[in-house]
Design a protein around this motif. Sequence first.
Motif, mmCIF file in Angstrom:
data_model
loop_
_atom_site.group_PDB
_atom_site.id
_atom_site.type_symbol
_atom_site.label_atom_id
_atom_site.label_comp_id
_atom_site.label_asym_id
_atom_site.label_seq_id
_atom_site.Cartn_x
_atom_site.Cartn_y
_atom_site.Cartn_z
ATOM 1 N N THR A 181 0.828 -1.203 0.000
ATOM 2 C CA THR A 181 0.000 0.000 0.000
ATOM 3 C C THR A 181 0.861 1.251 0.000
ATOM 4 O OG1 THR A 181 -0.146 -0.141 2.424
ATOM 5 C CG2 THR A 181 -1.949 -1.104 1.153
ATOM 6 N N GLN A 182 2.014 1.180 0.634
ATOM 7 C CA GLN A 182 2.890 2.356 0.675
ATOM 8 C C GLN A 182 3.397 2.695 -0.724
ATOM 9 O OE1 GLN A 182 6.919 2.515 1.735
ATOM 10 N NE2 GLN A 182 6.632 3.946 3.412
ATOM 11 N N GLN A 183 3.736 1.668 -1.499
ATOM 12 C CA GLN A 183 4.204 1.903 -2.861
ATOM 13 C C GLN A 183 3.062 2.383 -3.747
ATOM 14 O OE1 GLN A 183 7.303 1.798 -4.149
ATOM 15 N NE2 GLN A 183 6.468 2.480 -6.099
ATOM 16 N N ALA A 184 1.884 1.777 -3.606
ATOM 17 C CA ALA A 184 0.747 2.136 -4.452
ATOM 18 C C ALA A 184 0.336 3.589 -4.263
ATOM 19 C CB ALA A 184 -0.434 1.213 -4.154
ATOM 20 N N GLN A 185 0.521 4.124 -3.059
ATOM 21 C CA GLN A 185 0.146 5.507 -2.783
ATOM 22 C C GLN A 185 0.956 6.505 -3.603
ATOM 23 O OE1 GLN A 185 0.599 5.800 1.456
ATOM 24 N NE2 GLN A 185 -1.236 4.569 1.890
ATOM 25 N N LEU B 140 -3.531 4.341 -9.742
ATOM 26 C CA LEU B 140 -3.823 2.958 -9.377
ATOM 27 C C LEU B 140 -5.089 2.851 -8.533
ATOM 28 C CD1 LEU B 140 -0.283 1.521 -8.533
ATOM 29 C CD2 LEU B 140 -1.486 1.605 -10.734
ATOM 30 N N VAL B 141 -5.827 1.772 -8.768
ATOM 31 C CA VAL B 141 -7.079 1.513 -8.065
ATOM 32 C C VAL B 141 -6.935 0.201 -7.292
ATOM 33 C CG1 VAL B 141 -9.547 1.055 -8.310
ATOM 34 C CG2 VAL B 141 -8.412 2.681 -9.849
ATOM 35 N N ALA B 142 -7.307 0.212 -6.022
ATOM 36 C CA ALA B 142 -7.293 -1.011 -5.221
ATOM 37 C C ALA B 142 -8.459 -1.909 -5.627
ATOM 38 C CB ALA B 142 -7.371 -0.679 -3.741
#
Length: 285
Positions: A234-238, A243-245
């Motif tokens: 989640t830290q990288q995706a932020q 990007l969509v979870a």
Amino acid sequence: MRDWENLRYFLAVARQGTVLGAANQLGVSHSTVLRRIEQFEKALGSKLFKKLQRGYELTLAGEELYQNAQAIEGNIDHVLALAEGRDDVTEGKLRISQPEIGIINVYPLYAEFRRQHPEITLEVHSTMQADNINQQEVDIVIRISESPPELLAGRCLGKVKGKAYANRKYLDTLPADATPADYDWIVWQMTATANLKYLQSLNIANPKVVMYAGSMPDVVSAIHHGMGAGFLSTQQAQLHKNLVALFDGQTLAEYSIWILTHRDLRNSERVRTFMRFMAENLILD
């Protein structure tokens, strides 16, 4: 004064049986190992190895030295570690082993640390392999672990959550009735088995894997550029607003992140300064 480092090179060649094997173990070039062995033999006035077609074999002098060196190797390592651990100055080099880029984002903290401590030089190794802190290859390791080795000292910095993500533009290219079973999937080779089991637990019996990536930066790039869906921290995706979870933001897994050093180095001012800074400033989720 004879160089203890030359003895390390001698032991590596004796154990590996080849110069290439010793170079890989020590993380140096083939030519460096050869030069060190030549220097050592010249300093001792003895031939230590016989070069054979299959590799290097100890001479009688080399065999005697090997037996004696093994007996004192651990004591010398311990003495050197104690000496380094009592270093009370901040300036100098700090060698850090960290997970591959794409798992946790630590470079903003490194930049701030350098602004606060310009006298410290960082030597960073990004790898999923375990750099050997017991052999003084590095000073600090930042590692994913649930049970750190007993000889290491440190603290848990928190947990990293893993979720499934896809680029919004990639999702827009799919038919309106598409489900995750229809997605193209990007899988990191190191966690491929766990990823596929997770998808199967969501009734995606035969996920369409279009890329098995050898590194986490490859996974991040492939998902970011719309090749398909995949798993990220989640830290990288932020860091990527496009990007969509997926799966309603369901967490796939949680991993503990530790910062560790050898017990003999825990009194080093450089080590303590860096570890304290990371513990106070790293926000994982």
